[in-house]
Design a protein around this motif. Structure first.
Motif, PDB file in Angstrom:
ATOM      1  N   ASP A   1       0.827  -1.415  -0.176  1.00 36.74           N
ATOM      2  CA  ASP A   1       0.034  -0.151   0.015  1.00 36.74           C
ATOM      3  C   ASP A   1       0.840   1.284  -0.036  1.00 36.74           C
ATOM      4  OD1 ASP A   1      -2.568  -1.433  -0.015  1.00 36.74           O
ATOM      5  OD2 ASP A   1      -2.630  -1.447   2.017  1.00 36.74           O
ATOM      6  N   PHE A   2       2.250   1.190   0.598  1.00 32.36           N
ATOM      7  CA  PHE A   2       2.791   2.312   0.908  1.00 32.36           C
ATOM      8  C   PHE A   2       3.477   2.511  -0.531  1.00 32.36           C
ATOM      9  CE2 PHE A   2       7.294   4.054   1.849  1.00 32.36           C
ATOM     10  CZ  PHE A   2       6.734   5.461   2.218  1.00 32.36           C
ATOM     11  N   ALA A   3       3.873   1.468  -1.235  1.00 35.71           N
ATOM     12  CA  ALA A   3       4.516   1.557  -2.698  1.00 35.71           C
ATOM     13  C   ALA A   3       3.544   2.081  -3.453  1.00 35.71           C
ATOM     14  CB  ALA A   3       5.015   0.083  -2.906  1.00 35.71           C
ATOM     15  N   ALA A   4       2.187   1.845  -3.136  1.00 42.14           N
ATOM     16  CA  ALA A   4       1.216   2.441  -4.165  1.00 42.14           C
ATOM     17  C   ALA A   4       1.073   4.016  -4.073  1.00 42.14           C
ATOM     18  CB  ALA A   4      -0.259   1.818  -3.966  1.00 42.14           C
ATOM     19  N   VAL A   5       1.199   4.235  -2.960  1.00 41.47           N
ATOM     20  CA  VAL A   5       1.069   5.699  -2.661  1.00 41.47           C
ATOM     21  C   VAL A   5       2.511   6.366  -3.099  1.00 41.47           C
ATOM     22  CG1 VAL A   5       1.226   7.578  -0.839  1.00 41.47           C
ATOM     23  CG2 VAL A   5      -0.177   5.387  -0.512  1.00 41.47           C
ATOM     24  N   VAL A   6       3.409   5.753  -2.865  1.00 39.90           N
ATOM     25  CA  VAL A   6       4.868   6.317  -3.454  1.00 39.90           C
ATOM     26  C   VAL A   6       4.548   6.321  -4.950  1.00 39.90           C
ATOM     27  CG1 VAL A   6       7.201   6.195  -3.633  1.00 39.90           C
ATOM     28  CG2 VAL A   6       6.157   5.609  -1.771  1.00 39.90           C
ATOM     29  N   ALA A   7       4.224   5.328  -5.314  1.00 37.46           N
ATOM     30  CA  ALA A   7       4.105   5.396  -7.189  1.00 37.46           C
ATOM     31  C   ALA A   7       3.135   6.567  -7.622  1.00 37.46           C
ATOM     32  CB  ALA A   7       3.617   4.088  -7.565  1.00 37.46           C
ATOM     33  N   ARG A   8       2.199   7.139  -6.782  1.00 40.97           N
ATOM     34  CA  ARG A   8       1.234   7.725  -7.291  1.00 40.97           C
ATOM     35  C   ARG A   8       1.739   9.430  -6.941  1.00 40.97           C
ATOM     36  NH1 ARG A   8      -5.053   7.752  -5.413  1.00 40.97           N
ATOM     37  NH2 ARG A   8      -6.040   8.937  -7.032  1.00 40.97           N
ATOM     38  N   ILE A   9       2.512   9.616  -6.000  1.00 39.80           N
ATOM     39  CA  ILE A   9       3.167  10.715  -5.687  1.00 39.80           C
ATOM     40  C   ILE A   9       4.420  11.114  -6.345  1.00 39.80           C
ATOM     41  CG2 ILE A   9       1.733  11.033  -3.453  1.00 39.80           C
ATOM     42  CD1 ILE A   9       4.292  10.995  -1.925  1.00 39.80           C
ATOM     43  N   ALA A  10       5.304  10.056  -6.705  1.00 36.94           N
ATOM     44  CA  ALA A  10       6.726  10.148  -6.914  1.00 36.94           C
ATOM     45  C   ALA A  10       6.717  11.167  -8.316  1.00 36.94           C
ATOM     46  CB  ALA A  10       7.141   8.654  -7.169  1.00 36.94           C
ATOM     47  N   PRO A  11       5.745  10.842  -9.195  1.00 41.18           N
ATOM     48  CA  PRO A  11       6.137  11.631 -10.588  1.00 41.18           C
ATOM     49  C   PRO A  11       6.025  13.145 -10.298  1.00 41.18           C
ATOM     50  CG  PRO A  11       4.621   9.852 -10.973  1.00 41.18           C
ATOM     51  CD  PRO A  11       5.034   9.746  -9.501  1.00 41.18           C
ATOM     52  N   TRP A  12       5.005  13.413  -9.298  1.00 44.47           N
ATOM     53  CA  TRP A  12       4.814  14.910  -8.947  1.00 44.47           C
ATOM     54  C   TRP A  12       6.273  15.544  -8.125  1.00 44.47           C
ATOM     55  CZ3 TRP A  12      -0.137  17.376  -9.858  1.00 44.47           C
ATOM     56  CH2 TRP A  12      -0.927  16.565 -10.379  1.00 44.47           C
ATOM     57  N   LEU A  13       6.498  14.602  -7.311  1.00 45.29           N
ATOM     58  CA  LEU A  13       7.751  14.895  -6.463  1.00 45.29           C
ATOM     59  C   LEU A  13       8.848  15.096  -7.251  1.00 45.29           C
ATOM     60  CD1 LEU A  13       8.984  15.528  -3.710  1.00 45.29           C
ATOM     61  CD2 LEU A  13       9.034  13.004  -3.257  1.00 45.29           C
ATOM     62  N   ALA A  14       9.110  14.055  -8.178  1.00 43.83           N
ATOM     63  CA  ALA A  14      10.161  14.163  -8.771  1.00 43.83           C
ATOM     64  C   ALA A  14      10.247  15.502  -9.947  1.00 43.83           C
ATOM     65  CB  ALA A  14      10.362  12.957  -9.896  1.00 43.83           C
ATOM     66  N   ARG A  15       9.239  15.855 -10.457  1.00 43.87           N
ATOM     67  CA  ARG A  15       9.101  17.207 -11.325  1.00 43.87           C
ATOM     68  C   ARG A  15       9.509  18.186 -10.486  1.00 43.87           C
ATOM     69  NH1 ARG A  15       4.945  14.575 -14.302  1.00 43.87           N
ATOM     70  NH2 ARG A  15       3.647  14.935 -12.949  1.00 43.87           N
ATOM     71  N   ALA A  16       8.892  18.474  -9.262  1.00 41.77           N
ATOM     72  CA  ALA A  16       9.115  19.348  -8.264  1.00 41.77           C
ATOM     73  C   ALA A  16      10.663  19.618  -7.862  1.00 41.77           C
ATOM     74  CB  ALA A  16       8.153  19.337  -6.995  1.00 41.77           C
ATOM     75  N   GLU A  17      11.289  18.405  -7.741  1.00 44.99           N
ATOM     76  CA  GLU A  17      12.834  18.387  -7.360  1.00 44.99           C
ATOM     77  C   GLU A  17      13.461  18.975  -8.273  1.00 44.99           C
ATOM     78  OE1 GLU A  17      12.810  14.349  -4.343  1.00 44.99           O
ATOM     79  OE2 GLU A  17      12.990  14.072  -6.227  1.00 44.99           O
ATOM     80  N   ASN A  18      13.072  18.912  -9.488  1.00 48.07           N
ATOM     81  CA  ASN A  18      14.070  19.426 -10.447  1.00 48.07           C
ATOM     82  C   ASN A  18      14.122  20.884 -10.663  1.00 48.07           C
ATOM     83  OD1 ASN A  18      14.927  16.996 -11.574  1.00 48.07           O
ATOM     84  ND2 ASN A  18      12.914  16.759 -12.743  1.00 48.07           N
TER      85      ASN A  18
END
Length: 204
Positions: A95-112
């Motif tokens: 379940d945690f992996a599913a949450v991470v997979a959902r927010i990671a693309p947004w987070l990765a773009r922000a980190e750039n």
């Protein structure tokens, strides 16, 4: 709070935790420990960002409760800590992996886009003010206010990213979003009050 100046991106750290097959469940206490010196800002982001996107009813209340404790600690310049009854809560790794997979693309773009700037905003006094605003927003998230989830959660997410990477521009964006959220929520509450008074007036 400490600000990591180098090292892996937060999105990479979250993916590593989510991919750790040695533990079937991940407690909030374990997550707090694994995130180390970026724990406070990271947990603010982890608990607020899912509320920005459509989630099942009641999600904001569940996620908002830890946010109240964490934002209060940011306001008081305390080390990140969760009460035992919250720290012991856990979710399955999948379940945690599913949450991470959902927010990671947004987070990765922000980190750039994030970089240290306007550092006075993320200085200790500035962080305390940010914590105060985020505490208010976290309380709003817990309350069952119609349309009271997305904008407050977005505001906390923006400020959490700004605090994590010492980016005052993102903190300012979060504060502006918080102002917009306050205006929207005030409008909703006034509308609800007027509707309630109208119903009462027609009952008597």
């Amino acid at each position: 709070m400490a600000h990591p100046q180098s090292g892996r991106a937060l999105s990479d750290v979250l993916f590593e935790i989510a991919s750790d097959t040695t533990r079937p469940r991940i407690s909030l206490g374990a997550l707090l420990k694994a995130l180390d010196d970026r724990a406070l800002g990271a947990l603010l982001l982890i608990f607020s960002l899912p509320c920005v996107i459509p989630m099942p009813p009641g999600t904001s209340t569940v996620l908002g409760t830890p946010l109240v404790f964490l934002t209060a600690q940011l306001m008081l310049a305390l080390a990140p800590w969760l009460p035992q009854f919250i720290a012991q809560r856990s979710i399955s790794r999948t379940d945690f992996a599913a949450v991470v997979a959902r927010i990671a693309p947004w987070l990765a773009r922000a980190e750039n886009l994030l970089k240290p700037r306007l550092l006075w905003i993320t200085a200790p006094i500035g962080e305390r003010f940010v914590g105060l605003v985020c505490l208010y927003l976290a309380i709003v998230l817990v309350l069952p206010i119609p349309l009271g989830n997305m904008l407050p959660a977005l505001a906390i997410s923006l400020m959490a990213l700004g605090v994590l990477e010492r980016d005052g521009v993102w903190v300012i964006a979060g504060l502006l979003t918080a102002a917009g959220a306050t205006a929207l929520i005030a409008g909703v509450l006034v509308g609800m009050l007027k509707a309630g008074l109208y119903v009462l007036a027609n009952l008597f």
